[in-house]
Every structure is written in C-alpha cells, then in structure tokens.
Scaffold this motif. Sequence first.
Motif, PDB file in Angstrom:
ATOM      1  N   PHE A  10       0.820  -1.209   0.000  1.00 45.79           N
ATOM      2  CA  PHE A  10       0.000   0.000   0.000  1.00 45.79           C
ATOM      3  C   PHE A  10       0.856   1.262   0.000  1.00 45.79           C
ATOM      4  CE2 PHE A  10      -3.703  -2.539   1.698  1.00 45.79           C
ATOM      5  CZ  PHE A  10      -4.547  -2.256   0.630  1.00 45.79           C
ATOM      6  N   ARG A  11       1.930   1.244   0.781  1.00 44.30           N
ATOM      7  CA  ARG A  11       2.800   2.430   0.817  1.00 44.30           C
ATOM      8  C   ARG A  11       3.447   2.684  -0.541  1.00 44.30           C
ATOM      9  NH1 ARG A  11       3.845   0.524   6.044  1.00 44.30           N
ATOM     10  NH2 ARG A  11       5.720  -0.605   5.394  1.00 44.30           N
ATOM     11  N   ALA A  12       3.751   1.623  -1.266  1.00 40.99           N
ATOM     12  CA  ALA A  12       4.379   1.783  -2.577  1.00 40.99           C
ATOM     13  C   ALA A  12       3.455   2.474  -3.564  1.00 40.99           C
ATOM     14  CB  ALA A  12       4.808   0.423  -3.122  1.00 40.99           C
ATOM     15  N   LEU A  13       2.137   2.386  -3.328  1.00 35.38           N
ATOM     16  CA  LEU A  13       1.188   3.015  -4.241  1.00 35.38           C
ATOM     17  C   LEU A  13       1.171   4.535  -4.131  1.00 35.38           C
ATOM     18  CD1 LEU A  13      -1.887   0.595  -4.069  1.00 35.38           C
ATOM     19  CD2 LEU A  13      -0.024   0.663  -5.755  1.00 35.38           C
ATOM     20  N   SER A  14       1.934   5.090  -3.203  1.00 35.96           N
ATOM     21  CA  SER A  14       2.028   6.544  -3.131  1.00 35.96           C
ATOM     22  C   SER A  14       2.720   7.111  -4.366  1.00 35.96           C
ATOM     23  CB  SER A  14       2.790   6.964  -1.872  1.00 35.96           C
ATOM     24  OG  SER A  14       4.129   6.481  -1.913  1.00 35.96           O
ATOM     25  N   SER A  15       3.533   6.275  -5.021  1.00 38.89           N
ATOM     26  CA  SER A  15       4.208   6.729  -6.234  1.00 38.89           C
ATOM     27  C   SER A  15       3.978   5.808  -7.424  1.00 38.89           C
ATOM     28  CB  SER A  15       5.718   6.856  -5.982  1.00 38.89           C
ATOM     29  OG  SER A  15       6.260   5.629  -5.544  1.00 38.89           O
ATOM     30  N   ALA A  16       3.697   4.547  -7.177  1.00 36.21           N
ATOM     31  CA  ALA A  16       3.511   3.575  -8.252  1.00 36.21           C
ATOM     32  C   ALA A  16       2.025   3.330  -8.514  1.00 36.21           C
ATOM     33  CB  ALA A  16       4.195   2.253  -7.909  1.00 36.21           C
ATOM     34  N   GLU A  17       1.711   2.874  -9.719  1.00 33.86           N
ATOM     35  CA  GLU A  17       0.334   2.493 -10.043  1.00 33.86           C
ATOM     36  C   GLU A  17       0.027   1.084  -9.550  1.00 33.86           C
ATOM     37  OE1 GLU A  17      -0.585   2.974 -14.179  1.00 33.86           O
ATOM     38  OE2 GLU A  17       0.678   4.750 -14.351  1.00 33.86           O
ATOM     39  N   VAL A  18       1.046   0.230  -9.563  1.00 37.99           N
ATOM     40  CA  VAL A  18       0.913  -1.174  -9.169  1.00 37.99           C
ATOM     41  C   VAL A  18       2.129  -1.553  -8.336  1.00 37.99           C
ATOM     42  CG1 VAL A  18       0.822  -3.571 -10.002  1.00 37.99           C
ATOM     43  CG2 VAL A  18      -0.419  -1.772 -11.231  1.00 37.99           C
ATOM     44  N   ALA A  19       1.904  -2.370  -7.308  1.00 44.71           N
ATOM     45  CA  ALA A  19       3.003  -2.883  -6.490  1.00 44.71           C
ATOM     46  C   ALA A  19       2.797  -4.385  -6.299  1.00 44.71           C
ATOM     47  CB  ALA A  19       3.055  -2.182  -5.135  1.00 44.71           C
ATOM     48  N   VAL A  20       3.888  -5.137  -6.305  1.00 47.60           N
ATOM     49  CA  VAL A  20       3.774  -6.582  -6.218  1.00 47.60           C
ATOM     50  C   VAL A  20       4.715  -7.151  -5.169  1.00 47.60           C
ATOM     51  CG1 VAL A  20       3.023  -6.869  -8.605  1.00 47.60           C
ATOM     52  CG2 VAL A  20       5.464  -6.911  -8.087  1.00 47.60           C
ATOM     53  N   CYS A  21       4.275  -8.265  -4.592  1.00 47.35           N
ATOM     54  CA  CYS A  21       5.106  -9.097  -3.729  1.00 47.35           C
ATOM     55  C   CYS A  21       5.330 -10.400  -4.497  1.00 47.35           C
ATOM     56  CB  CYS A  21       4.396  -9.367  -2.403  1.00 47.35           C
ATOM     57  SG  CYS A  21       5.208 -10.586  -1.329  1.00 47.35           S
ATOM     58  N   GLY A  40      -3.530  -6.114 -18.172  1.00 52.08           N
ATOM     59  CA  GLY A  40      -3.873  -7.147 -19.134  1.00 52.08           C
ATOM     60  C   GLY A  40      -4.664  -8.284 -18.518  1.00 52.08           C
ATOM     61  N   THR A  41      -4.355  -9.524 -18.921  1.00 51.51           N
ATOM     62  CA  THR A  41      -5.062 -10.715 -18.433  1.00 51.51           C
ATOM     63  C   THR A  41      -4.206 -11.458 -17.413  1.00 51.51           C
ATOM     64  OG1 THR A  41      -4.239 -12.001 -20.307  1.00 51.51           O
ATOM     65  CG2 THR A  41      -6.407 -10.976 -20.546  1.00 51.51           C
ATOM     66  N   LEU A  42      -3.573 -10.721 -16.556  1.00 53.10           N
ATOM     67  CA  LEU A  42      -2.641 -11.261 -15.568  1.00 53.10           C
ATOM     68  C   LEU A  42      -3.308 -12.251 -14.618  1.00 53.10           C
ATOM     69  CD1 LEU A  42       0.329 -10.763 -14.428  1.00 53.10           C
ATOM     70  CD2 LEU A  42      -0.791  -9.254 -12.782  1.00 53.10           C
ATOM     71  N   THR A  43      -2.562 -13.294 -14.228  1.00 54.39           N
ATOM     72  CA  THR A  43      -2.946 -14.169 -13.128  1.00 54.39           C
ATOM     73  C   THR A  43      -1.807 -14.168 -12.110  1.00 54.39           C
ATOM     74  OG1 THR A  43      -1.955 -16.262 -13.855  1.00 54.39           O
ATOM     75  CG2 THR A  43      -4.084 -15.654 -14.828  1.00 54.39           C
ATOM     76  N   LEU A  44      -2.139 -14.358 -10.842  1.00 56.15           N
ATOM     77  CA  LEU A  44      -1.105 -14.421  -9.816  1.00 56.15           C
ATOM     78  C   LEU A  44      -0.274 -15.686  -9.937  1.00 56.15           C
ATOM     79  CD1 LEU A  44      -3.012 -13.176  -6.611  1.00 56.15           C
ATOM     80  CD2 LEU A  44      -1.622 -11.838  -8.209  1.00 56.15           C
ATOM     81  N   ASP A  45      -0.841 -16.743 -10.565  1.00 57.08           N
ATOM     82  CA  ASP A  45      -0.174 -18.038 -10.623  1.00 57.08           C
ATOM     83  C   ASP A  45       0.857 -18.149 -11.739  1.00 57.08           C
ATOM     84  OD1 ASP A  45      -1.871 -18.705  -8.578  1.00 57.08           O
ATOM     85  OD2 ASP A  45      -3.237 -19.883  -9.826  1.00 57.08           O
ATOM     86  N   ALA A  67       5.426 -16.262 -15.190  1.00 52.37           N
ATOM     87  CA  ALA A  67       5.945 -15.126 -15.960  1.00 52.37           C
ATOM     88  C   ALA A  67       5.249 -13.823 -15.585  1.00 52.37           C
ATOM     89  CB  ALA A  67       5.778 -15.391 -17.454  1.00 52.37           C
ATOM     90  N   ALA A  68       4.491 -13.816 -14.494  1.00 55.08           N
ATOM     91  CA  ALA A  68       3.698 -12.642 -14.132  1.00 55.08           C
ATOM     92  C   ALA A  68       4.558 -11.415 -13.878  1.00 55.08           C
ATOM     93  CB  ALA A  68       2.839 -12.949 -12.904  1.00 55.08           C
ATOM     94  N   LEU A  69       5.612 -11.569 -13.097  1.00 51.46           N
ATOM     95  CA  LEU A  69       6.454 -10.414 -12.783  1.00 51.46           C
ATOM     96  C   LEU A  69       7.141  -9.905 -14.041  1.00 51.46           C
ATOM     97  CD1 LEU A  69       7.659  -8.471 -10.761  1.00 51.46           C
ATOM     98  CD2 LEU A  69       9.413 -10.185 -10.229  1.00 51.46           C
ATOM     99  N   SER A  98       7.519  -5.759 -18.321  1.00 48.28           N
ATOM    100  CA  SER A  98       7.524  -5.422 -19.741  1.00 48.28           C
ATOM    101  C   SER A  98       6.384  -4.475 -20.112  1.00 48.28           C
ATOM    102  CB  SER A  98       7.424  -6.700 -20.571  1.00 48.28           C
ATOM    103  OG  SER A  98       7.363  -6.426 -21.949  1.00 48.28           O
ATOM    104  N   ALA A  99       5.227  -4.635 -19.440  1.00 50.05           N
ATOM    105  CA  ALA A  99       4.039  -3.861 -19.818  1.00 50.05           C
ATOM    106  C   ALA A  99       3.974  -2.485 -19.175  1.00 50.05           C
ATOM    107  CB  ALA A  99       2.781  -4.645 -19.455  1.00 50.05           C
ATOM    108  N   ARG A 100       4.720  -2.252 -18.097  1.00 52.21           N
ATOM    109  CA  ARG A 100       4.605  -0.981 -17.385  1.00 52.21           C
ATOM    110  C   ARG A 100       4.905   0.189 -18.324  1.00 52.21           C
ATOM    111  NH1 ARG A 100      10.088  -1.670 -13.641  1.00 52.21           N
ATOM    112  NH2 ARG A 100      11.542  -1.684 -15.409  1.00 52.21           N
ATOM    113  N   PRO A 101       4.113   1.265 -18.261  1.00 47.75           N
ATOM    114  CA  PRO A 101       4.319   2.394 -19.170  1.00 47.75           C
ATOM    115  C   PRO A 101       5.560   3.221 -18.835  1.00 47.75           C
ATOM    116  CG  PRO A 101       2.567   2.868 -17.618  1.00 47.75           C
ATOM    117  CD  PRO A 101       2.924   1.440 -17.409  1.00 47.75           C
ATOM    118  N   ARG A 102       6.009   3.138 -17.609  1.00 44.80           N
ATOM    119  CA  ARG A 102       7.223   3.842 -17.191  1.00 44.80           C
ATOM    120  C   ARG A 102       7.825   3.071 -16.027  1.00 44.80           C
ATOM    121  NH1 ARG A 102       5.804   6.578 -12.559  1.00 44.80           N
ATOM    122  NH2 ARG A 102       3.557   6.816 -12.236  1.00 44.80           N
TER     123      ARG A 102
END
Length: 208
Positions: free
Chosen positions: A114-125, A146-151, A154-156, A161-165
């Motif tokens: 949640f704290r990472a969302l102060s600057s990022a659009e998406v954050a992942v563990c 896109g059509t991402l799944t957590l499982d 190749a998700a990360l 690759s897809a992030r705009p910046r």
Amino acid sequence: MAAVLVTSGTGSGPPPGVDGRRFAAAVAEDTYEVVAGLALCDPAVVVWADDGPPTALAEQVSHLTWPGTPVLAVHGPGPVRRALDALAGPDAGQAVLVAADAPDLPPLLIGKLFRALSSAEVAVCPAEDGALVALAARLPAPGWLGTLTLDDPAALAALTSARPRRGALATVPGWHRLRSPADVHRLDPGLEGWEATRALLGGGVRQE
C-alpha cells in the motif's frame, strides 16, 4: 480494500495424506485472517473460476469469513483485473489481492504494498518462481495489467515489460506460497498465525 483471491487451483498441492479440499479451506481461511486483521482496511474475498461462474466455490468460501465480509464471484480471462474491477467503488481508491495459499504472509508486506502506491500504479510481492504472492493497485486498475494471473510464473516479467514507465511498478520483498507438497516446509512454526493450516498439518511441519 484487501482481498483474498481464491481460485480452483487454491490448495492443489497438499502434502501426502492431507485431503485437498480441507487443505484448500485451511490455507484460504488463514490467508483471510491475515487481511481481516489489517487496520484501516476493509477485507473481502474474490472467488474466480476460469470455466464458468464459481457459485459453488463462493458458497464454500463464505463459510470461512466473518459476517459482513463481501464474497465476490468473478469469471473469465484476467482474474486480477476482474477482481480489482469488482472491488472498485466510491470508497475504494486502492486494493490489494493476496493469493489464498499464503497463510503465513506477514501483514507488514501488505502494508509495504500500500505504501508503494504513493508513487507507483501497481506494487507486487513476488514468489520465487516469478509468480505473485500479492498485488496492489490504484483503482480503477490500470489497463496495462492485461489478463494477468497471480499463478503465472511469468507474471512479474510480464508486468515489468508492460509498465508504461519504470516508476509505475514497484516491488516489495517476496514471500512464499503453498503450491506444492514440499512447500509446507516453508512454514515457520515459530511465527504466529496460520492456525487452521497448523491444526490440519499437525506434526507435519518442520523448521528448515
């Protein structure tokens, strides 16, 4: 919002001698308890099936939650995006999705997302295999998910690759999921929590 994402694959790798349905229920219940215990955050459960409406699975999961917790059923391709869309609302500007097979996930890592969302659009563990333990996003969810799944292992890589910046995606320290019989040995008996999984496994958990 903090939601547990339950799929038909949840608990698909129980250790030998443990019933798969009971194992799935135990890990999902413990993961729910993690998100339900978060301060200043409303819990929810999202149930996804890739082969049609997950009505039966949603009914089963609803018995594991506290009264009043939303249990939302979604189906179709792209479970992460569909789950985030289901959670979006006038009172929800951010949401985190946690894979239902992470019963010992430290709440601190969700806080970092949640704290990472102060600057990022998406954050992942991330998980060790490239899949995701949890994902947090600003709502409404960005289209580049896109059509991402957590499982997906190749998700990360796909998100990177897809992030705009570069700053649109943040990564916090990783954790583990229970996706194979050997994964239960990642559970630390010294950590608090995961009571349902602990009770089911009994003496089957060891420290490494």
